[in-house]
Design a protein around this motif. Structure first.
Motif, mmCIF file in Angstrom:
data_model
loop_
_atom_site.group_PDB
_atom_site.id
_atom_site.type_symbol
_atom_site.label_atom_id
_atom_site.label_comp_id
_atom_site.label_asym_id
_atom_site.label_seq_id
_atom_site.Cartn_x
_atom_site.Cartn_y
_atom_site.Cartn_z
ATOM 1 N N ASN A 1 -37.710 -58.366 65.078
ATOM 2 C CA ASN A 1 -37.376 -57.044 64.758
ATOM 3 C C ASN A 1 -37.444 -56.594 63.360
ATOM 4 O OD1 ASN A 1 -36.845 -56.686 67.679
ATOM 5 N ND2 ASN A 1 -34.713 -57.373 67.133
ATOM 6 N N VAL A 2 -37.942 -55.389 63.017
ATOM 7 C CA VAL A 2 -37.944 -54.723 61.624
ATOM 8 C C VAL A 2 -36.735 -53.652 61.243
ATOM 9 C CG1 VAL A 2 -39.689 -53.530 60.192
ATOM 10 C CG2 VAL A 2 -40.387 -55.265 61.921
ATOM 11 N N VAL A 3 -36.160 -53.996 60.161
ATOM 12 C CA VAL A 3 -35.338 -53.108 59.651
ATOM 13 C C VAL A 3 -36.033 -52.282 58.586
ATOM 14 C CG1 VAL A 3 -33.126 -52.950 58.473
ATOM 15 C CG2 VAL A 3 -33.311 -54.687 59.965
ATOM 16 N N VAL A 4 -36.216 -50.979 58.905
ATOM 17 C CA VAL A 4 -37.036 -50.072 58.148
ATOM 18 C C VAL A 4 -36.176 -49.410 57.190
ATOM 19 C CG1 VAL A 4 -38.590 -48.098 58.174
ATOM 20 C CG2 VAL A 4 -38.716 -49.586 60.026
ATOM 21 N N ALA A 5 -36.604 -49.956 55.791
ATOM 22 C CA ALA A 5 -35.823 -49.460 54.715
ATOM 23 C C ALA A 5 -36.660 -48.340 53.748
ATOM 24 C CB ALA A 5 -35.312 -50.625 53.742
ATOM 25 N N ASP A 6 -36.457 -47.379 53.697
ATOM 26 C CA ASP A 6 -37.190 -46.247 53.549
ATOM 27 C C ASP A 6 -36.466 -45.140 52.412
ATOM 28 O OD1 ASP A 6 -38.884 -43.671 53.451
ATOM 29 O OD2 ASP A 6 -40.255 -45.162 53.793
ATOM 30 N N GLY A 7 -36.723 -44.875 51.248
ATOM 31 C CA GLY A 7 -36.152 -43.969 50.343
ATOM 32 C C GLY A 7 -35.767 -44.556 49.122
ATOM 33 N N ASP A 8 -35.162 -43.817 48.338
ATOM 34 C CA ASP A 8 -34.546 -44.188 47.016
ATOM 35 C C ASP A 8 -33.153 -45.084 46.934
ATOM 36 O OD1 ASP A 8 -36.730 -42.958 45.485
ATOM 37 O OD2 ASP A 8 -35.557 -41.180 45.842
ATOM 38 N N ILE A 9 -33.081 -46.074 46.145
ATOM 39 C CA ILE A 9 -31.749 -47.046 46.110
ATOM 40 C C ILE A 9 -30.892 -46.232 45.161
ATOM 41 C CG2 ILE A 9 -31.004 -49.057 45.353
ATOM 42 C CD1 ILE A 9 -33.679 -50.406 46.314
ATOM 43 N N VAL B 1 -28.530 -51.852 39.926
ATOM 44 C CA VAL B 1 -27.194 -52.486 40.306
ATOM 45 C C VAL B 1 -27.426 -52.412 41.811
ATOM 46 C CG1 VAL B 1 -24.848 -52.380 40.338
ATOM 47 C CG2 VAL B 1 -25.911 -52.235 38.187
ATOM 48 N N GLY B 2 -27.743 -51.138 42.403
ATOM 49 C CA GLY B 2 -27.931 -50.945 43.765
ATOM 50 C C GLY B 2 -28.789 -51.971 44.512
ATOM 51 N N GLY B 3 -29.882 -52.009 43.534
ATOM 52 C CA GLY B 3 -31.096 -52.855 44.112
ATOM 53 C C GLY B 3 -30.453 -54.276 44.223
ATOM 54 N N MET B 4 -29.820 -54.834 43.249
ATOM 55 C CA MET B 4 -29.487 -56.384 43.103
ATOM 56 C C MET B 4 -28.327 -56.429 44.136
ATOM 57 S SD MET B 4 -29.225 -57.828 39.295
ATOM 58 C CE MET B 4 -28.091 -56.519 38.703
ATOM 59 N N ARG B 5 -27.362 -55.722 44.599
ATOM 60 C CA ARG B 5 -26.475 -55.596 45.556
ATOM 61 C C ARG B 5 -27.099 -55.643 46.884
ATOM 62 N NH1 ARG B 5 -21.849 -51.585 45.004
ATOM 63 N NH2 ARG B 5 -21.096 -52.803 46.796
#
Length: 364
Positions: free
Chosen positions: A34-42, A76-80
């Motif tokens: 199953n794929v979790v589609v993560a789209d947009g700005d972090i 920071v959001g990307g690392m978390r």
């Protein structure tokens, strides 16, 4: 690391300026993946959104891949986000899933994605990481201002933040399995530039995970040697083979498929089912002739509680395939059993020499 993230969030003035489209998360249900589609700005709030998604979305597949498509955003959001992906045992890839015209939700059709800056940092959180050939992945230097450019920080505070952030990013890269040189490369790329790793960088710096067996070692065995290689990345979902060993026993060539840890192997009931249901195995090598196929009598499923899973008997044709280039080896049994005995090799010339040495006594 949670306290450090909190301090950096405060010191960097996050959340950042609002971005065009905050990252959203949707599931596309496939067969066994199953794929979790993560789209947009972090943003600084993306980890909260991802946690809410994890808490409310049904997860009923064997494997989950987070498909990232983002221009970046909050470091920071990307690392978390990457840390949460790793803690959840998810894989990552760089793909886009355009919305279906009827539902407005991500459909089954895909196109190469892009994952830059903070997204590339989040990408490293995947247990297994893959980048399709046409997808774009890019890193660059972080800014100590963290996107909050209206704040007039003192030189001392800016330097303090930069040093703390540098140590945090390096620690994150190492924890995710990357090489220290990756931090050097991204640090050398100015914030308005983008370093896009080449294929050898992707593998050499461990940005993507190696899902094939290589780097074969050998050691004495009887009058000859055995040759073996391990790949922890091959152990995921129902795939349980973590080591392959090549050797010659009583003049007959074999390869032994093994687990790396007891908890990664198969229980006695599953091994019994595999032994009863298996229908031989196949060695195939794309571009090098027909595959070598073997019947059930060439497979010995180990029934002990130890790490070995299955011993496969080869012939001259199989040895030729294994010692001359990349191969796929797969034991044939129903998927419903709940395990997969399969692996791929991408051996170097040194690896091929080690494999040839393991079989040398079989053909004197």
């Amino acid at each position: 690391m949670g306290l450090i993230f909190f301090l950096l969030t405060v010191m960097l003035g996050l959340p950042c300026v609002a971005t065009a489209k905050d990252m959203t998360f949707e599931i596309v249900y496939m067969n066994h993946t199953n794929v979790v589609v993560a789209d947009g700005d972090i943003t600084a709030k993306t980890p909260e959104a991802f946690q809410a998604f994890l808490d409310t979305s049904p997860f009923d597949g064997f494997r989950f891949v987070v498909a990232l498509n983002s221009g970046g955003g909050s470091l920071v959001g990307g690392m978390r986000l990457g840390q949460m992906i790793r803690e959840s045992g998810l894989d990552t890839t760089v793909e886009a899933y355009p919305p279906d015209a009827t539902t407005g939700k991500p459909g089954y059709a895909t196109r190469p994605g892009q994952c830059y800056s903070a997204c590339a940092i989040a990408f490293l959180g995947g247990v297994r990481r893959a980048k399709p050939e046409e997808a774009k992945l890019g890193f660059h230097q972080f800014s100590s201002a963290g996107g909050s450019f209206e704040v007039r920080e003192s030189v001392y505070m800016t330097e303090a933040v930069a040093q703390l952030m540098g140590a945090t990013v390096l620690g994150y890269i190492l924890k995710m399995g990357g090489e220290p040189e990756l931090f050097t490369r991204l640090s050398e790329t100015l914030p308005h530039e983008m370093w896009k790793p080449r294929t050898d960088d992707l593998t050499g710096l461990k940005i993507i995970t190696r899902e094939t067996f290589q780097d074969f070692e050998f050691e004495p065995y009887g009058q000859g040697v055995i040759s073996y290689a391990q790949s922890a990345e091959n152990v995921a979902g129902r795939s349980v083979v973590g080591q392959i060993t090549a050797y010659c026993k009583a003049g007959v060539p074999y390869v032994l498929l093994s687990a790396l840890k007891l908890e990664h192997g198969t229980d006695a009931r599953t091994r019994t089912l595999i032994a009863e249901e298996q229908n031989g195995y196949v060695i195939s090598a794309e571009g090098r002739g027909k595959p070598a196929k073997y019947g059930p009598g060439a497979v010995n499923v180990r029934m002990s509680e130890g790490l070995p899973l299955a011993e496969l008997q080869l012939d001259a044709r199989g040895v030729d395939l294994v010692t001359r280039g990349p191969v796929l080896i797969r034991v044939d049994f129903p998927a419903a059993v709940g395990a997969i005995f399969a692996l791929r090799t991408t051996p170097s010339q040194r690896d091929l020499a080690a494999l040839s040495a393991a079989f040398r006594l079989c053909f004197r």
